[in-house]
Write a protein that holds these residues in place. Sequence first.
Motif, PDB file in Angstrom:
ATOM      1  N   ARG A  52     -20.003  50.546  12.896  1.00 46.63           N
ATOM      2  CA  ARG A  52     -18.668  49.586  13.008  1.00 46.63           C
ATOM      3  C   ARG A  52     -17.581  50.356  12.659  1.00 46.63           C
ATOM      4  O   ARG A  52     -16.386  50.131  13.332  1.00 46.63           O
ATOM      5  N   GLU A  55     -16.717  52.867  15.295  1.00 47.29           N
ATOM      6  CA  GLU A  55     -15.950  52.129  16.562  1.00 47.29           C
ATOM      7  C   GLU A  55     -14.586  51.805  16.158  1.00 47.29           C
ATOM      8  O   GLU A  55     -13.682  52.173  16.943  1.00 47.29           O
ATOM      9  N   GLU A  56     -14.417  51.213  15.227  1.00 46.58           N
ATOM     10  CA  GLU A  56     -12.932  50.923  14.513  1.00 46.58           C
ATOM     11  C   GLU A  56     -11.745  52.382  14.730  1.00 46.58           C
ATOM     12  O   GLU A  56     -10.893  52.272  15.096  1.00 46.58           O
TER      13      GLU A  56
END
Length: 332
Positions: A52, A55-56
């Motif tokens: 995550r 991805e950010e």
Amino acid sequence: MSYGRFLLKRGLQGIVVVWGVVTIVFMLRFITPGNAVDAVAPLDASPELRERIAEELGLDQPLYVQYLDYLWELLNGDMGYSYISGIEASSMVFSKLPATVELAVASSIIAIGLSIPLGVISATRRHEPADYAATTFSLVGISTPNFWLGIMLILLLSVQFGIFPTSGRAFGFVQAFRITANQGLGAGADAFYQWLRFITLPAVTLGTYFTALITRLTRSGMLEELGQSYVRATRAKGLPESLVRYKHALRNTLIPVITVLGLQLGTLIGGAVITESVFSWPGLGTTLINAINARDWPILQATLVVIGTGFVIVNLVVDAIYAYLDPQVVAE
């Protein structure tokens, strides 16, 4: 070639150089050891959390997509967000930029105020004690490492005699000027005095090599100009020696000196890293070192981009001034 076309050509070349700097800075993240996710994620982060975070940060995208996104964000004034510092990278960098510019300008003023008179005296009093003293000073100044000189100045003038503070920056020149405007001359004089106490040692340390370099350049330029035929002609006409030296010889000597001054000013902005670290000066150099130690990539990249862009801008200004003073440069 006209002056305008010359400036346009240099401007386009500057844009290409800035693009090259941005590209190299972007690639640093991928050619250096380690992972940007490791610097942000907790030590016990689960694989899902790491994915995550990646991805950010956009690290899950192909390299060319990340590069294009980075360029687009820079064009829109977005230098990224530092999850380690918890602040926008542009806010951090531009808040530190005035301190570095202030230090570079102060160092340049010291260098110019000392080097040109020393170079002229050395050239006009060749093989005299003044010439030997100026030559020795320039040799020692060029050979002395900045970090060693800074430490010695701190030990002698700060620790031993307590004349100057050891490190830090109370406030900047602009803040001192505001104090003068808001609180009167008394408070303003004290503010400028404190500003001078904090900036003197870093500026002298950073400007010593600069001073020595310009001294040698001015001396060699003056000796070359004083041997030219036009100087002998002006002397034969009966012009005062001071007019011959300072209006004619020195004026022609300063043309290449101006170029070196501008180039060195750009170098001072980028080369203040060691000096700022020695004196804990809160500028781009200290920010760069802290970002490297923390692997804070947004801050690191933003700092390098600003330093590189500043260097290019200074060079463009110097080229414009040089072309104005010497039109032959434009003709070439």
